[in-house]
Design an enzyme around this catalytic site. Structure first.
Site, PDB file in Angstrom:
ATOM      1  N   ASP A  67      -5.287   1.711  11.750  1.00  0.00           N
ATOM      2  CA  ASP A  67      -6.582   0.792  11.284  1.00  0.00           C
ATOM      3  C   ASP A  67      -7.269   0.466  12.511  1.00  0.00           C
ATOM      4  O   ASP A  67      -6.714   0.353  13.748  1.00  0.00           O
ATOM      5  CB  ASP A  67      -6.144  -0.044  10.488  1.00  0.00           C
ATOM      6  CG  ASP A  67      -4.815  -0.738  10.708  1.00  0.00           C
ATOM      7  OD1 ASP A  67      -4.529  -0.873  12.016  1.00  0.00           O
ATOM      8  OD2 ASP A  67      -4.205  -1.397  10.136  1.00  0.00           O
ATOM      9  N   ASN A 136       2.037  -9.580   2.556  1.00  0.00           N
ATOM     10  CA  ASN A 136       1.901  -9.208   1.218  1.00  0.00           C
ATOM     11  C   ASN A 136       2.243  -7.762   1.122  1.00  0.00           C
ATOM     12  O   ASN A 136       2.087  -7.228  -0.253  1.00  0.00           O
ATOM     13  CB  ASN A 136       0.463  -9.473   0.752  1.00  0.00           C
ATOM     14  CG  ASN A 136      -0.546  -8.831   1.667  1.00  0.00           C
ATOM     15  OD1 ASN A 136      -0.261  -7.950   2.510  1.00  0.00           O
ATOM     16  ND2 ASN A 136      -1.944  -8.906   1.358  1.00  0.00           N
ATOM     17  N   HIS A 138       1.309  -5.223   2.885  1.00  0.00           N
ATOM     18  CA  HIS A 138       0.054  -4.213   3.212  1.00  0.00           C
ATOM     19  C   HIS A 138       1.060  -3.320   4.436  1.00  0.00           C
ATOM     20  O   HIS A 138       1.595  -3.972   5.127  1.00  0.00           O
ATOM     21  CB  HIS A 138      -1.055  -4.872   3.680  1.00  0.00           C
ATOM     22  CG  HIS A 138      -1.114  -5.643   4.666  1.00  0.00           C
ATOM     23  ND1 HIS A 138      -1.811  -6.971   4.778  1.00  0.00           N
ATOM     24  CD2 HIS A 138      -0.731  -5.258   6.188  1.00  0.00           C
ATOM     25  CE1 HIS A 138      -1.715  -7.420   6.024  1.00  0.00           C
ATOM     26  NE2 HIS A 138      -1.155  -6.375   6.913  1.00  0.00           N
ATOM     27  N   GLU A 143      -4.413  -3.222   1.188  1.00  0.00           N
ATOM     28  CA  GLU A 143      -3.985  -4.350   0.892  1.00  0.00           C
ATOM     29  C   GLU A 143      -3.312  -4.196  -0.738  1.00  0.00           C
ATOM     30  O   GLU A 143      -3.779  -3.194  -1.309  1.00  0.00           O
ATOM     31  CB  GLU A 143      -5.154  -5.472   0.645  1.00  0.00           C
ATOM     32  CG  GLU A 143      -5.657  -5.663   1.990  1.00  0.00           C
ATOM     33  CD  GLU A 143      -5.180  -6.647   2.711  1.00  0.00           C
ATOM     34  OE1 GLU A 143      -3.801  -7.011   2.464  1.00  0.00           O
ATOM     35  OE2 GLU A 143      -5.442  -7.460   3.727  1.00  0.00           O
TER      36      GLU A 143
HETATM   37  C1  GLP Z   1      -2.108  -6.301  10.683  1.00  0.00           C
HETATM   38  C2  GLP Z   1      -2.105  -4.867  10.665  1.00  0.00           C
HETATM   39  C3  GLP Z   1      -1.001  -4.328  10.135  1.00  0.00           C
HETATM   40  C4  GLP Z   1       0.394  -4.919  10.569  1.00  0.00           C
HETATM   41  C5  GLP Z   1       0.283  -6.337  10.023  1.00  0.00           C
HETATM   42  C6  GLP Z   1       1.650  -7.286  10.257  1.00  0.00           C
HETATM   43  O1  GLP Z   1      -2.822  -6.941   9.422  1.00  0.00           O
HETATM   44  N1  GLP Z   1      -3.179  -4.290  10.300  1.00  0.00           N
HETATM   45  O2  GLP Z   1      -1.014  -3.021  10.695  1.00  0.00           O
HETATM   46  O3  GLP Z   1       1.328  -4.448  10.263  1.00  0.00           O
HETATM   47  O4  GLP Z   1      -0.860  -7.169  10.595  1.00  0.00           O
HETATM   48  O5  GLP Z   1       1.420  -7.788  11.554  1.00  0.00           O
HETATM   49  P1  GLP Z   1       2.723  -8.542  12.596  1.00  0.00           P
HETATM   50  O6  GLP Z   1       3.552  -7.469  12.922  1.00  0.00           O
HETATM   51  O7  GLP Z   1       1.937  -9.271  13.374  1.00  0.00           O
HETATM   52  O8  GLP Z   1       3.223  -9.341  11.402  1.00  0.00           O
END
Ligand code: GLP
Length: 241
Positions: A67, A136, A138, A143
């Site tokens: 993404d 959540n 995702h 989402e």
């Molecule tokens: C972001 C990214 C996700 C990632 C998520 C969790 O929103 N788009 O791909 O997995 O955050 O991030 P973290 O590893 O910092 O908790």
């Protein structure tokens, strides 16, 4: 599903890096799906170490990131392209042309998403997709919603995601409201999937995603239906299992 519960964040990172390194040793021309966020930072550092120690090479590897924020240029220090350069690509022997991140600078959402989806197909699909887990549930920026989105698409980020990611921006107003993300279908087509999660704040979602009902309200729960998923968590993220 294969589940590893490792003691610490460092152990989780090492285990995940070992699984990716194994993929590159078996098939040096692998196509990897890559993720951003805080969780994979340690495993990317371990992969850089493996490269420096001559254990692995990225020379023939192709990558596609999950993404990107819509509206951020690749040079923006909060863009996912910038994150990948800083944490992995700048330190290994990967061909820059073989690395792809959705084009956040392209305002034409349909063109940006369609060409990304096509590039993944043309590369022969993804051999190993790395995923982090949002609070959540995702994955990528898919989402919670009423049905699983299939292909790469534009999304409006939820307040919870904007809040969580605002820690990395100077102020919450600077967090983009939209992103381009691989769809759930794009992710599910990967031949193997590796999920990483760390910290006590991920314990509940790890439980819901992998041991709760499969529902688009918890996007990661769909991974229960994938035939080749490995989940690597640290003790805190695994504390409700
Ligand atoms: C972001 C990214 C996700 C990632 C998520 C969790 O929103 N788009 O791909 O997995 O955050 O991030 P973290 O590893 O910092 O908790």
């Amino acid at each position: 599903m294969q589940l590893f519960i490792e003691e610490t964040y460092e152990d989780m990172s090492r285990r995940a890096a070992d699984l990716i390194a194994a993929q590159l040793i078996v098939d040096p021309a692998s196509t990897l799906g890559l993720a951003t966020g805080s969780t994979p930072i340690g495993l990317y550092a371990d992969l850089v170490e493996d490269f420096q120690a001559d254990r692995i090479s990225f020379e023939q590897v192709t990558t596609f990131n999950l993404d990107e924020y819509r509206g951020l240029s690749p040079e923006h220090d909060q863009s996912y392209r910038y994150f990948m350069q800083k944490n992995l690509f700048d330190h290994v022997d990967i061909d820059p042309e073989a690395t792809s991140v959705p084009d956040g600078a392209n305002p034409d959402a349909q063109a940006a998403c369609e060409s990304y989806e096509q590039a993944i197909s043309e590369a022969g699909g993804i051999d190993l997709q790395l995923l982090g887990l949002g609070h959540n549930g995702h994955i990528g920026f898919n989402e919670p919603c009423d049905e699983f989105p299939v292909r790469t698409h534009v999304v409006e980020l939820t307040e919870s995601t904007i809040n969580a990611n605002s820690r990395l921006f100077e102020s919450i107003d600077q967090v983009p409201r939209e992103a381009y993300t691989m769809g759930i279908g794009t992710i599910m087509k990967a031949r193997a999937i590796l999920v990483v999660a760390s910290g006590v704040d991920k314990a509940q979602i790890v439980r819901d995603a992998f041991f709760g009902p499969v529902t688009p309200q918890v996007p990661a729960s769909v991974l229960q239906l994938h035939p080749n998923v490995t989940v690597v968590v640290d003790a805190e993220a695994g504390s409700l299992l």
